[in-house]
Design an enzyme around this catalytic site. Structure first.
Site, short mmCIF file in Angstrom:
data_model
loop_
_atom_site.label_atom_id
_atom_site.label_comp_id
_atom_site.label_asym_id
_atom_site.label_seq_id
_atom_site.Cartn_x
_atom_site.Cartn_y
_atom_site.Cartn_z
CG ASN A 1 -2.37 0.48 0.71
OD1 ASN A 1 -2.52 1.59 0.24
ND2 ASN A 1 -3.38 -0.38 0.88
NE ARG A 2 -2.06 4.95 -3.30
CZ ARG A 2 -2.66 3.84 -3.74
NH1 ARG A 2 -3.02 2.89 -2.91
NH2 ARG A 2 -2.91 3.70 -5.03
CG HIS B 1 -1.93 -7.10 -5.02
ND1 HIS B 1 -2.92 -7.09 -5.98
CD2 HIS B 1 -1.83 -5.81 -4.59
CE1 HIS B 1 -3.38 -5.86 -6.14
NE2 HIS B 1 -2.74 -5.07 -5.30
CB ALA B 2 -4.32 -13.62 -4.85
CG HIS C 1 1.54 -2.17 -3.83
ND1 HIS C 1 0.98 -2.29 -2.58
CD2 HIS C 1 0.50 -2.26 -4.72
CE1 HIS C 1 -0.34 -2.44 -2.70
NE2 HIS C 1 -0.66 -2.42 -3.97
CG ASP D 1 -7.68 0.90 -4.14
OD1 ASP D 1 -7.26 0.08 -3.27
OD2 ASP D 1 -6.94 1.40 -5.01
CD GLN E 1 -6.57 -0.87 0.38
OE1 GLN E 1 -6.25 -0.71 1.55
NE2 GLN E 1 -6.85 0.13 -0.43
CD GLU F 1 -4.47 -5.48 -2.10
OE1 GLU F 1 -3.42 -4.86 -1.81
OE2 GLU F 1 -5.32 -5.04 -2.89
#
Length: 322
Positions: A45-46, A141-142, A71, A209, A247, A277
């Protein structure tokens, strides 16, 4: 005849090499692969303004998402070649992220162990250790579409989603503001099951998101974080985790045109799949009220996830997440 055999053998190996290169390039080219199936890190993430301060020292990491870090940077863990080791029914992938990689302090040894159970469970354990204090937040991250990987939005819209979270972290341009708000009365209230076609168009970012704050236990244990059900096929996915956040992402950034080709020649497009996620909250290293994200030398980061697949004969919408 001997030379012909050598030539044929060379051709076979050459074709195998080409297939291998094509496969690897599909995952390592940033513009081609939007983190499909990857372990993402060092921080998923950020990170706001691509910087953080640890032990009174400020670090600047890669700006690969406007002014922010996303990421793990330009060449995060998803674009690295990991070592693999098979032991019994488990496979463990490991990687050493060197001190200074993408701007992060400390050398970090990460491992991801996958195993399958007889109960249709995919188990994933992620661990990490470090030589210097550093933020760590790994995730898987599937992408999923329970109707089939090639069915797109028309099938994804039929999915019913239930998230075990009474709060979420609102943001601006997908970066958290630091607030933790209740989902009640908002489009983010997925504590009661919602069908995606009924809610997706009402979301502020043209899809979900969003980091949801999982209703976890203290100390953290494995809890049911989310359940997704596809009524037409009866397929269901439950995700259990010991992480504070999850997420929910509905592939908003996938292309609208047929340019991202996948398995069997099909194309993956916007809103054609979902991700759930499990993670710490985004930008946790810069938000003092978010869960701790800095890993110290001598500590071990641990992150466990369970994906439980099954078939439901009845709609589980009325089920309560416990």
């Amino acid at each position: 005849m001997r030379r012909l055999k050598v030539k044929k053998s060379f051709q076979n190996h050459y074709q195998e090499l080409i297939n291998f290169i094509n496969s690897i390039l599909g995952y390592t080219k940033n513009w081609v692969n939007p983190y499909f199936g990857a372990i993402v890190g060092r921080v998923a993430n950020r990170i706001g303004k691509a910087q953080f301060t640890v032990k009174n020292e400020t670090y600047h990491v890669s700006k690969n998402n406007g002014e922010n870090h996303l990421h793990g940077g330009f060449k995060g863990f998803d674009k690295k070649m990991w070592e693999a080791n098979v032991e019994g029914t488990k496979v463990t992938f490991s990687y050493v992220s060197k001190d200074g990689e993408e701007g992060y302090p400390g050398s970090v040894l990460v491992a991801a162990t996958y195993s399958l159970s007889d109960a249709n469970e995919l188990l994933l354990e992620m661990t990490a250790t470090t030589t210097k204090p550093t933020p760590v937040n790994l995730t898987n991250h599937a992408y999923f579409n329970l109707a089939g990987h090639d069915k797109g939005w028309s099938a994804l819209s039929e999915h019913k989603v239930h998230v075990n979270a009474s709060f979420y972290t609102p943001g601006v341009d997908l970066l958290p503001t630091g607030e933790i708000k209740p989902v009640a009365g908002t489009i983010f209230d997925l504590t009661t099951t919602k069908q995606l076609k009924d809610v997706l168009s009402w979301t502020p970012d043209d899809g979900y998101d969003t980091n949801f704050c999982v209703n976890t236990t203290k100390p953290p244990t494995m809890v049911l974080a989310a359940r997704v059900y596809h009524p037409q096929s009866g397929r269901q996915l439950e995700i259990y985790s010991d992480q504070p956040g999850i997420q929910f992402y509905t592939s908003n950034s996938l292309p609208t045109e047929n340019i991202l080709q996948g398995k069997g020649g099909c194309y993956y497009t916007k809103h054609g799949a979902f991700c759930l996620e499990t993670q710490n909250y985004p930008d946790a290293v810069n938000q003092p009220n978010f869960p701790k994200s800095v890993l110290l030398p001598g500590e071990t980061y641990k992150h466990n996830v369970k994906y439980l697949f099954g078939i439901q004969n009845e709609d589980p919408s009325s089920c309560t997440i416990a």
